[in-house]
Design an enzyme around this catalytic site. Structure first.
Site, mmCIF file in Angstrom:
data_model
loop_
_atom_site.group_PDB
_atom_site.id
_atom_site.type_symbol
_atom_site.label_atom_id
_atom_site.label_comp_id
_atom_site.label_asym_id
_atom_site.label_seq_id
_atom_site.Cartn_x
_atom_site.Cartn_y
_atom_site.Cartn_z
ATOM 1 N N ARG A 1 -14.959 -2.695 65.537
ATOM 2 C CA ARG A 1 -14.398 -4.028 65.027
ATOM 3 C C ARG A 1 -14.200 -4.077 63.579
ATOM 4 N NH1 ARG A 1 -13.889 -5.118 69.467
ATOM 5 N NH2 ARG A 1 -14.976 -6.564 70.917
ATOM 6 N N HIS B 1 -4.866 -2.040 67.534
ATOM 7 C CA HIS B 1 -5.995 -2.375 68.590
ATOM 8 C C HIS B 1 -5.727 -1.909 70.252
ATOM 9 C CE1 HIS B 1 -9.540 -5.106 69.146
ATOM 10 N NE2 HIS B 1 -9.652 -4.016 70.015
ATOM 11 N N GLU C 1 -7.059 -8.867 61.983
ATOM 12 C CA GLU C 1 -5.790 -8.556 62.799
ATOM 13 C C GLU C 1 -5.604 -9.973 63.827
ATOM 14 O OE1 GLU C 1 -7.897 -6.511 66.544
ATOM 15 O OE2 GLU C 1 -7.998 -5.158 64.668
#
Length: 351
Positions: A265, A314, A294
């Site tokens: 994370r 990601h 993000e």
């Protein structure tokens, strides 16, 4: 489609590709799907969730009081296409509604793969070297060559570095799968930190040390983790407990030739502190699949500007196989919750 008749309505916040046909072919539910290939608009979701029995969400879709008020009393299940569920106010949902998430196992292998990839990319200056070739600068005569051009720290052991220590902030399934991939590189020592509320698993650690023929596998405090890791992998849950655990004070303790990899994370890392650490060479490099804030990451972001920071958007679970498994499991959870049947991965509340 409308929610007419006695059939329950379910709302799906994203077209889930090849996992969708079996759901769309069902005759016992009315399906409402966000029609565009981008994140679901909040206004659309609030309008269409009215009267729904179930909703399938993704990480950007916040499940809060606003959404529950819009849904009404028919809502029976919230299913998310994610292992994490920080975007869902679980206590607010209440016992009369189900919450489902995805087994960590469903994406373990894919995330472990990309974790190794980022460690190699960050250590071997992939960002700098790739950009040079892409921009047509490799052929320029003033570039020259020397024995140490583009050199970076080696992941594997060598004559000059016969011991290599990998560290893990969090030592769950993905961390252990990552460790298994590191063994062929000749890793000699593994250290990790666990949740302060968890007890050491000495039997497991002894078994892993023996299985991989490591010289040491130890649970340590966070200061030792920072000081001794040649490559540090962040594989811990997000949330208040881990917010900015990797801050300036932590980064200053790390080795100048160390590499930091985050595939968990973004909130675990203080981005400004990491940018400073890279710029001032407190550490060698960073490989990031996740970044705080993000996806609002522009070319002006301090980490994007750092040549020794390799960043991808990601994509840790982004393989065809894993994403199909994730979508299928989320749909099975959704339908099971709507009809009171089995939910393969229901989030169990404490008794």
């Amino acid at each position: 489609m409308s929610s007419g008749g006695a059939r329950p309505k379910v709302v799906v916040c994203k077209d889930l590709g090849p996992a969708m046909p079996p759901l769309l072919e069902r005759k016992d539910v009315d399906i409402v799907v966000w029609p565009e290939d981008r994140s679901c608009e909040r206004a659309w979701l609030l309008e269409n969730i009215k009267g729904a029995a179930g909703v399938l969400v993704l990480l950007p879709d916040k499940v809060n009081q606003e959404l529950l008020d819009a849904a009404g009393t028919n809502l029976r299940v919230v299913s998310t296409v994610s292992v994490g569920y920080e975007h869902i106010d679980v206590p607010l949902i209440g016992a009369e509604r189900h919450t489902s998430w995805l087994y960590a196992d469903v994406l373990t292998e894919a995330v472990a793969d990309i974790t190794i990839m980022l460690a190699l990319m960050a250590g071997r200056n992939d960002g700098v070297a790739y950009t040079l070739v892409k921009n047509g600068e490799w052929c320029k005569p003033n570039l020259g060559w020397s024995p140490f051009t583009f050199c970076g720290p080696q992941l594997s052991t060598s004559l000059s570095s016969p011991t290599r220590t990998v560290g893990f902030l969090g030592f769950g399934r993905i961390a252990q799968a990552t460790l298994s991939r590191l063994i062929p590189f000749g890793i000699t020592h593994c250290i990790y930190t666990g949740s302060p509320t968890s007890q050491p698993d000495i039997a497991r650690d002894d078994a892993l040390q023996a299985k991989y023929n490591l010289k040491g596998l130890n649970r340590v405090d966070i200061d030792r983790l920072a000081r001794e890791s040649d490559v540090l992998f962040l594989l811990t849950p997000g949330g208040k407990e881990t917010y900015h655990l990797v801050d300036a004070a932590f980064l200053r303790k790390m080795k100048p030739m160390s590499v930091l990899v985050n595939t968990s994370r973004g909130s675990v890392v203080d981005s400004d502190a990491l940018a400073t650490a890279l710029r001032e060479k407190w550490i060698w490099g960073a490989g990031l699949d996740v970044v705080e804030g993000e996806p609002a990451i522009t070319s002006n972001h301090p980490l994007v500007k750092e040549p020794r920071c390799v960043m991808v958007p990601h994509i840790g679970s982004a393989t065809f196989q894993t994403r199909l498994d994730m979508a299928t499991l989320a749909i099975d959870n959704l339908i099971g919750g709507v009809f009171g049947g089995e939910m393969p991965a229901e989030l169990k509340r404490p008794a």
